[in-house]
Design an enzyme around this catalytic site. Sequence first.
Site, mmCIF file in Angstrom:
data_model
loop_
_atom_site.group_PDB
_atom_site.id
_atom_site.type_symbol
_atom_site.label_atom_id
_atom_site.label_comp_id
_atom_site.label_asym_id
_atom_site.label_seq_id
_atom_site.Cartn_x
_atom_site.Cartn_y
_atom_site.Cartn_z
ATOM 1 N N ASP A 15 33.793 -10.450 -13.388
ATOM 2 C CA ASP A 15 33.750 -9.046 -13.804
ATOM 3 C C ASP A 15 35.062 -8.309 -13.586
ATOM 4 O O ASP A 15 35.112 -7.079 -13.648
ATOM 5 C CB ASP A 15 32.636 -8.316 -13.049
ATOM 6 N N ASN A 27 42.448 -13.166 0.164
ATOM 7 C CA ASN A 27 43.303 -12.648 -0.905
ATOM 8 C C ASN A 27 44.568 -11.953 -0.421
ATOM 9 O O ASN A 27 45.612 -12.017 -1.081
ATOM 10 C CB ASN A 27 42.510 -11.655 -1.767
ATOM 11 N N VAL A 35 33.012 -13.905 -6.637
ATOM 12 C CA VAL A 35 32.582 -12.687 -5.953
ATOM 13 C C VAL A 35 31.855 -11.789 -6.954
ATOM 14 O O VAL A 35 32.470 -11.126 -7.779
ATOM 15 C CB VAL A 35 33.785 -11.943 -5.335
ATOM 16 N N ARG A 44 44.071 -18.900 -9.950
ATOM 17 C CA ARG A 44 43.450 -18.525 -8.682
ATOM 18 C C ARG A 44 42.767 -17.168 -8.793
ATOM 19 O O ARG A 44 41.692 -16.946 -8.211
ATOM 20 C CB ARG A 44 44.512 -18.527 -7.575
ATOM 21 N N HIS A 75 38.833 -16.533 -7.848
ATOM 22 C CA HIS A 75 38.468 -15.545 -6.839
ATOM 23 C C HIS A 75 37.697 -14.380 -7.441
ATOM 24 O O HIS A 75 36.951 -13.704 -6.719
ATOM 25 C CB HIS A 75 39.720 -15.061 -6.103
ATOM 26 N N SER A 86 36.589 -7.645 -11.005
ATOM 27 C CA SER A 86 36.628 -6.784 -9.822
ATOM 28 C C SER A 86 37.828 -7.099 -8.938
ATOM 29 O O SER A 86 38.348 -6.208 -8.245
ATOM 30 C CB SER A 86 35.329 -6.915 -9.019
ATOM 31 N N HIS A 127 44.071 -27.326 -7.637
ATOM 32 C CA HIS A 127 45.150 -27.429 -6.666
ATOM 33 C C HIS A 127 46.195 -28.464 -7.054
ATOM 34 O O HIS A 127 47.092 -28.752 -6.264
ATOM 35 C CB HIS A 127 44.571 -27.756 -5.277
#
Length: 323
Positions: free
Chosen positions: A77, A96, A73, A65, A69, A79, A195
Amino acid sequence: MVASSRVLLVLDLALLAAVSCLAGTAAALSTEYYNKRCPSLQPTVRSAVARAVAADPNAGAAVLRLFFHDCFVNGCDASVLLDDGTAPGEKGAGPNANSLRGYEVIDAAKSAVEAACPGAVSCADVLAIAARDAVSLLGGPSWNVRMGRRDARSASRDAANANLPGPGSGLPALVAAFKAKGLSARDMTALSGVHTVGRARCAEFRGRVNANAGEAINATFAAGLRGACPAAGGADGALAPLDPVTPDAFDNGYFRALVERRGLLHSDQELFNGGSQDALVRKYASNGAAFFSDFAKAMVRMGNLAPAPGTPLEVRINCRRPN
């Protein structure tokens, strides 16, 4: 003294390799990127992930996950791994906060990699390898990870809130969200198969299991969940498996559950609800090998998502903060 000087020189060169670069000048991703720079990279990461999964199978789902995520976004990278700095980061974004976990698994893997190859390997690449290993350790497919990513120096909470599809998303919104990233509807359905492992919080499926109008849900399945997740609230953190049969095995059980109207989240069941993805869901439900093949290919494509040109990047020494 000479030996000590050489050690210091090596450390200085490693730190120089970690200085910022721009996305536009980053090298193309390659499966051989670290063959000379850090030949022990992949077994080192796998060992760390294997220890975490052996202690808690849900750690594998958590790492997966994190990768999703992160890539959705502003590209892959790392982040999502940054703690809040002068501006709010991604960890506290709506999709998150109180939900995303597994950070300590990546911390452990990165620490082991730093010990073997100081300053050479980005957190983004460690996360990409860890996601692949989490899948295979839970019984799923493997694939060759392309590497050479760099790490963002900042994170955007607004971008996380805007880019990550939520558990209440309908099929058109899901298709559009993936299309915006250059991923097809087939990629979206295959990647949703993640999932097949992990759990979700009551706050994310309360409306679905408490007889909201328009929900296509197996009545017995819904009734079994209402005790732990009542309509009256107060149990937001209660967990339920996304795959009700084999929640800790990476298989095609998620798609079999969708065919039986036992998808936990509204966004899950939307894949099999009289729409464009019904036939593909049926295929994956009956043919695990087809799902594994499509999932591995889609993970490679998602892993190619890059930060925008001009984004300040570096190889972070600590995944939680910029250098």
